[in-house]
Write a protein that holds these residues in place. Sequence first.
Motif, PDB file in Angstrom:
ATOM      1  N   VAL A 162     -17.340  -6.703  12.369  1.00  0.00           N
ATOM      2  CA  VAL A 162     -16.912  -5.613  13.253  1.00  0.00           C
ATOM      3  C   VAL A 162     -15.397  -5.564  13.368  1.00  0.00           C
ATOM      4  O   VAL A 162     -14.775  -4.498  13.237  1.00  0.00           O
ATOM      5  CB  VAL A 162     -17.562  -5.768  14.646  1.00  0.00           C
ATOM      6  N   THR A 163     -14.773  -6.710  13.621  1.00  0.00           N
ATOM      7  CA  THR A 163     -13.324  -6.697  13.831  1.00  0.00           C
ATOM      8  C   THR A 163     -12.570  -6.349  12.550  1.00  0.00           C
ATOM      9  O   THR A 163     -11.553  -5.643  12.597  1.00  0.00           O
ATOM     10  CB  THR A 163     -12.838  -8.055  14.368  1.00  0.00           C
ATOM     11  N   TYR A 164     -13.061  -6.820  11.414  1.00  0.00           N
ATOM     12  CA  TYR A 164     -12.373  -6.488  10.166  1.00  0.00           C
ATOM     13  C   TYR A 164     -12.606  -5.029   9.787  1.00  0.00           C
ATOM     14  O   TYR A 164     -11.733  -4.385   9.187  1.00  0.00           O
ATOM     15  CB  TYR A 164     -12.849  -7.417   9.045  1.00  0.00           C
ATOM     16  N   PHE A 165     -13.762  -4.490  10.156  1.00  0.00           N
ATOM     17  CA  PHE A 165     -13.992  -3.063   9.965  1.00  0.00           C
ATOM     18  C   PHE A 165     -12.983  -2.253  10.783  1.00  0.00           C
ATOM     19  O   PHE A 165     -12.397  -1.278  10.289  1.00  0.00           O
ATOM     20  CB  PHE A 165     -15.423  -2.707  10.387  1.00  0.00           C
ATOM     21  N   LEU A 166     -12.765  -2.655  12.031  1.00  0.00           N
ATOM     22  CA  LEU A 166     -11.759  -1.986  12.856  1.00  0.00           C
ATOM     23  C   LEU A 166     -10.365  -2.154  12.266  1.00  0.00           C
ATOM     24  O   LEU A 166      -9.556  -1.214  12.278  1.00  0.00           O
ATOM     25  CB  LEU A 166     -11.802  -2.539  14.282  1.00  0.00           C
ATOM     26  N   LEU A 167     -10.080  -3.350  11.769  1.00  0.00           N
ATOM     27  CA  LEU A 167      -8.783  -3.598  11.160  1.00  0.00           C
ATOM     28  C   LEU A 167      -8.547  -2.656   9.979  1.00  0.00           C
ATOM     29  O   LEU A 167      -7.478  -2.046   9.853  1.00  0.00           O
ATOM     30  CB  LEU A 167      -8.704  -5.061  10.704  1.00  0.00           C
ATOM     31  N   ALA A 168      -9.532  -2.531   9.107  1.00  0.00           N
ATOM     32  CA  ALA A 168      -9.398  -1.647   7.945  1.00  0.00           C
ATOM     33  C   ALA A 168      -9.246  -0.192   8.371  1.00  0.00           C
ATOM     34  O   ALA A 168      -8.457   0.567   7.790  1.00  0.00           O
ATOM     35  CB  ALA A 168     -10.613  -1.813   7.030  1.00  0.00           C
ATOM     36  N   THR A 169      -9.997   0.217   9.390  1.00  0.00           N
ATOM     37  CA  THR A 169      -9.954   1.599   9.862  1.00  0.00           C
ATOM     38  C   THR A 169      -8.592   1.927  10.468  1.00  0.00           C
ATOM     39  O   THR A 169      -7.986   2.968  10.176  1.00  0.00           O
ATOM     40  CB  THR A 169     -11.062   1.841  10.901  1.00  0.00           C
ATOM     41  N   LEU A 170      -8.079   1.051  11.310  1.00  0.00           N
ATOM     42  CA  LEU A 170      -6.807   1.295  11.987  1.00  0.00           C
ATOM     43  C   LEU A 170      -5.629   1.131  11.030  1.00  0.00           C
ATOM     44  O   LEU A 170      -4.600   1.803  11.188  1.00  0.00           O
ATOM     45  CB  LEU A 170      -6.675   0.349  13.176  1.00  0.00           C
ATOM     46  N   TYR A 171      -5.778   0.261  10.047  1.00  0.00           N
ATOM     47  CA  TYR A 171      -4.748   0.130   9.015  1.00  0.00           C
ATOM     48  C   TYR A 171      -4.523   1.477   8.327  1.00  0.00           C
ATOM     49  O   TYR A 171      -3.383   1.882   8.071  1.00  0.00           O
ATOM     50  CB  TYR A 171      -5.168  -0.933   8.008  1.00  0.00           C
ATOM     51  N   SER A 172      -5.601   2.177   8.037  1.00  0.00           N
ATOM     52  CA  SER A 172      -5.493   3.470   7.371  1.00  0.00           C
ATOM     53  C   SER A 172      -4.766   4.495   8.241  1.00  0.00           C
ATOM     54  O   SER A 172      -4.013   5.324   7.717  1.00  0.00           O
ATOM     55  CB  SER A 172      -6.882   4.001   7.007  1.00  0.00           C
ATOM     56  N   LEU A 173      -5.022   4.459   9.544  1.00  0.00           N
ATOM     57  CA  LEU A 173      -4.362   5.414  10.434  1.00  0.00           C
ATOM     58  C   LEU A 173      -2.843   5.301  10.339  1.00  0.00           C
ATOM     59  O   LEU A 173      -2.132   6.293  10.456  1.00  0.00           O
ATOM     60  CB  LEU A 173      -4.798   5.195  11.886  1.00  0.00           C
ATOM     61  N   PHE A 174      -2.364   4.091  10.128  1.00  0.00           N
ATOM     62  CA  PHE A 174      -0.918   3.920   9.974  1.00  0.00           C
ATOM     63  C   PHE A 174      -0.485   4.112   8.521  1.00  0.00           C
ATOM     64  O   PHE A 174       0.447   4.863   8.223  1.00  0.00           O
ATOM     65  CB  PHE A 174      -0.485   2.527  10.441  1.00  0.00           C
ATOM     66  N   ALA A 175      -1.149   3.431   7.591  1.00  0.00           N
ATOM     67  CA  ALA A 175      -0.648   3.309   6.219  1.00  0.00           C
ATOM     68  C   ALA A 175      -0.693   4.619   5.445  1.00  0.00           C
ATOM     69  O   ALA A 175       0.215   4.900   4.655  1.00  0.00           O
ATOM     70  CB  ALA A 175      -1.437   2.236   5.474  1.00  0.00           C
ATOM     71  N   VAL A 176      -1.727   5.428   5.629  1.00  0.00           N
ATOM     72  CA  VAL A 176      -1.849   6.649   4.835  1.00  0.00           C
ATOM     73  C   VAL A 176      -0.731   7.645   5.164  1.00  0.00           C
ATOM     74  O   VAL A 176      -0.024   8.105   4.261  1.00  0.00           O
ATOM     75  CB  VAL A 176      -3.246   7.279   5.009  1.00  0.00           C
ATOM     76  N   PRO A 177      -0.512   8.007   6.436  1.00  0.00           N
ATOM     77  CA  PRO A 177       0.627   8.883   6.734  1.00  0.00           C
ATOM     78  C   PRO A 177       1.963   8.248   6.360  1.00  0.00           C
ATOM     79  O   PRO A 177       2.893   8.938   5.956  1.00  0.00           O
ATOM     80  CB  PRO A 177       0.522   9.103   8.247  1.00  0.00           C
ATOM     81  N   TYR A 178       2.049   6.931   6.482  1.00  0.00           N
ATOM     82  CA  TYR A 178       3.292   6.234   6.151  1.00  0.00           C
ATOM     83  C   TYR A 178       3.644   6.403   4.677  1.00  0.00           C
ATOM     84  O   TYR A 178       4.804   6.669   4.323  1.00  0.00           O
ATOM     85  CB  TYR A 178       3.134   4.754   6.504  1.00  0.00           C
ATOM     86  N   VAL A 179       2.662   6.253   3.799  1.00  0.00           N
ATOM     87  CA  VAL A 179       2.896   6.413   2.367  1.00  0.00           C
ATOM     88  C   VAL A 179       3.259   7.857   2.027  1.00  0.00           C
ATOM     89  O   VAL A 179       4.003   8.120   1.065  1.00  0.00           O
ATOM     90  CB  VAL A 179       1.652   5.961   1.576  1.00  0.00           C
ATOM     91  N   ALA A 180       2.778   8.827   2.816  1.00  0.00           N
ATOM     92  CA  ALA A 180       3.040  10.240   2.551  1.00  0.00           C
ATOM     93  C   ALA A 180       4.425  10.685   2.990  1.00  0.00           C
ATOM     94  O   ALA A 180       4.895  11.752   2.585  1.00  0.00           O
ATOM     95  CB  ALA A 180       1.983  11.097   3.258  1.00  0.00           C
ATOM     96  N   ILE A 181       5.107   9.892   3.806  1.00  0.00           N
ATOM     97  CA  ILE A 181       6.362  10.320   4.425  1.00  0.00           C
ATOM     98  C   ILE A 181       7.475  10.636   3.423  1.00  0.00           C
ATOM     99  O   ILE A 181       8.180  11.646   3.590  1.00  0.00           O
ATOM    100  CB  ILE A 181       6.829   9.282   5.466  1.00  0.00           C
ATOM    101  N   PRO A 182       7.728   9.815   2.366  1.00  0.00           N
ATOM    102  CA  PRO A 182       8.854  10.128   1.483  1.00  0.00           C
ATOM    103  C   PRO A 182       8.818  11.524   0.890  1.00  0.00           C
ATOM    104  O   PRO A 182       9.863  12.170   0.750  1.00  0.00           O
ATOM    105  CB  PRO A 182       8.740   9.055   0.389  1.00  0.00           C
TER     106      PRO A 182
END
Length: 437
Positions: free
Chosen positions: A117-137
């Motif tokens: 459960v906790t690693y599922f949340l970790l993966a889900t919340l990681y995406s919320l940050f990382a995906v828009p972050y990679v799109a910024i440049p």
Amino acid sequence: MTEPTKPPLKAAGIGAYALGSLGTGLFSTVPAVLLLFYCTETLNIPASLAAVVVFVPKIWSIVWDPFVGIWSDRTRTFMGRRTPFLLFGGLGLSAAFVATFNTPDLDPSDAFLWILVTYFLLATLYSLFAVPYVAIPAELGKTEGERSALIAARMTFSSLGNLAGAAAGPLIVAYFGGGRAGYSAMSWALGIFCLVALAGPIIVMRGREQMSVPERTGRLLSQLTVAVRNRQFKFQSCSYFFQIGGSSAFVAMVPYLVVHVAGQSEGQIGIALGLMLAVATFSASFWGWAGQRFGNRPSNIVALLLFALGLGGIGIFALAGASWLALLVVFATLGFAFSATQVLPFVALAHLAHGASQSGTTGSEGAFAGTWTAIEKLGLATGPMFAGVALSLIGTDMATGVPIYIAVVAPIMLIVAILPLLWVTESGGSPSSSDMK
């Protein structure tokens, strides 16, 4: 649509953006290196179940990451398009990381559910940050030079994050006595540090955030498939999946190689991987130059062959009972080729995204970033899953099974990664009718 006037990017702004990669690098590397080992050695979870823990949450990313990318492309708030995701994703990601490595004193079956459960949340919340972050440049850089500077800085800090995660994580665990206490201390120390690092891109977006949705966003389904319709993206991302999968298949087995085969302490896991990633960090600029001088695809193919050869060598050395010093030397040499797998695929992605923007596919930066990170995380999960399955088959004969696994499984994945590159063109240009199939 008229974009707001954005202040020119300076070195401090580029550095603040890139600082986020220090956090994402740590948050992705520590679980890749330690989670499987933590599950089997500290929580006594069977290897077969531990393989499920590291794999299942990343399967979710195949759907979740592209959706997050499109969601951020289409979002309209007073904070802009990307900032809400960076803010809530960063806060939640740090909390989930701490929770994952602070498992209560449960029996193995309940501990398995906690980690799942906790690693599922970790993966889900990681995406919320990382995906828009990679799109910024693609959105933030007004010129090709600014975009290149942002990507180069991001990859440098990402390498430093990978280095810190692979080296500092095991060393902190060992310093605090290992076991539950060691992993708990590591999670709190790195979780707080990363929370500060993730604030960097949020700060730099102030005054530069695109506040409204682009006029040509298109329908949701069309945006979700814009990347996978690109023929060159299919080949490049398929190769990247096997590159990152082969790397993670090796990295996940390193703790067992160090502790059970070489007879070293847990702290030496950080030393071995730290040497590899230190060389990788210093080699990044070489591979950037090689990609420009000799071509991105040929450079990537050569690096994959060297990496596969090095992994075969370290497996043979370990099987032959080589000294720990000799193994450390091989770990260090692996970093040179490993660096290419972290640099060259992202250069190719930047070319593809630029080609898509030139063809008129506007407002799709998040779609490309989300699809790419989904493939990346699937590869990062596939390697540890293979390691977990292999461990369940190896049983107690790790002195033989672990070196053979390292010499065979990971190199095969790296060789397979070469095949899709044979169909990749160097330009990565705009998706023509032949590309968009």
